[in-house]
Design an enzyme around this catalytic site. Structure first.
Site: not given
Ligand SMILES: NC(=O)c1ccc[n+]([C@@H]2O[C@H](COP(=O)([O-])OP(=O)(O)OC[C@H]3O[C@@H](n4cnc5c(N)ncnc54)[C@H](O)[C@@H]3O)[C@@H](O)[C@H]2O)c1
Length: 247
Positions: A155, A159
């Site tokens: 991951y 990133k």
């Molecule tokens: N939640 C956190 O604390 C956090 C922190 C830093 C960065 N992020 C980043 O923010 C983004 C969203 O995170 P989140 O926590 O809302 O995630 P989540 O798991 O709640 O949602 C992920 C979304 O991506 C979609 N998805 C997954 N695989 C896919 C694919 N192969 N093709 C198309 N769509 C796909 C899913 O259907 C879902 O809609 C991610 O890139 C994550 O790495 C999250």
């Protein structure tokens, strides 16, 4: 917040978490949306909610790690909405483990969705933006891509890769008036972090100067800013939205 009235915005992974909040924020700012995710029923449910804001909402089941899926999503979005102004590469997954226990498959899966998916969707969208000589891409990186994190080598690499990709695309497409930036969130309050034990949450918060997790709206505000004309002279920037966790 910035005005996106009549603008056409594509968001990947928009059915839940940060992506869902992004879709709501862009829709409430007047945008038409093209959203994709992996599950049809979740997309329909999101679309029904987003339609209440009054803009168009196009949905498509897409695997962002598949080049044909990305090409067809961009082509259909342009056909349905008329044009493309903004792409947010938000879709992401985790498959955590310590390096010696991490399978090659888990490495490949996370790199394929997070990093290759961002490349493929950007490539498809840039062909459109390049021709119309305007556009804005915002990629979702993470604070761990900047500082490292044990147990997340796949991951973190994905990133950190997004940061390099963002800076390179900014240099390649600046002369065509296409800006490419990234947001690097810290801990975000989502279903995932809600489930953490209280002592784990408290320990995580100790390291955050602002002493709270980000809301998904905190992330959305930063993404909308970078996507908007308010950021008209900003490209290649990685905007930290981490409460001071990494300075
Ligand atoms: N939640 C956190 O604390 C956090 C922190 C830093 C960065 N992020 C980043 O923010 C983004 C969203 O995170 P989140 O926590 O809302 O995630 P989540 O798991 O709640 O949602 C992920 C979304 O991506 C979609 N998805 C997954 N695989 C896919 C694919 N192969 N093709 C198309 N769509 C796909 C899913 O259907 C879902 O809609 C991610 O890139 C994550 O790495 C999250």
């Amino acid at each position: 917040m910035a005005d996106f009235k009549g603008k056409n915005v594509m968001i990947t992974g928009a059915t839940r978490g940060i992506g869902r909040a992004l879709a709501q924020a862009f829709a409430s700012a007047g945008a038409n949306l093209a959203i994709c995710a992996t599950r049809e029923n979740a997309l329909q449910e999101a679309a029904a909610e987003l339609a209440a804001f009054g803009g168009k909402v196009y949905t498509q089941v897409v695997n962002v790690s598949n080049a044909q899926d990305c090409e067809s999503f961009v082509a259909n979005a342009v056909k349905e909405l008329g044009s493309l102004d903004v792409l947010v590469n938000n879709a992401g997954i985790t498959k955590d483990n310590l390096t010696v226990r991490m399978s090659e498959q888990d490495w490949d899966d996370v790199i394929a969705v997070n990093l290759k998916g961002t490349f493929l969707m950007s490539k498809a969208a840039l062909k459109v933006m390049f021709k119309k000589r305007s556009g804005s891409i915002v990629n979702i990186s993470s604070v761990v891509g900047e500082m490292g994190n044990p147990g997340q080598v796949n991951y973190v690499a994905s990133k950190a890769g997004i940061i390099g990709l963002t800076k390179t695309l900014a240099k390649e497409f600046g002369s065509r008036n296409v800006r490419v930036n990234a947001v690097a969130p810290g801990f975000v309050q989502t279903e995932m972090t809600d489930e953490l034990p209280e002592d784990v949450k408290a320990k995580a918060l100790e390291a955050v100067p602002l002493k709270r997790f980000a809301t998904t709206q905190d992330i959305a505000k930063a993404v909308l800013f970078l996507a908007s004309d308010d950021a008209s002279y900003i490209t290649g920037h990685i905007l930290a939205v981490n409460g001071g966790l990494y300075i």
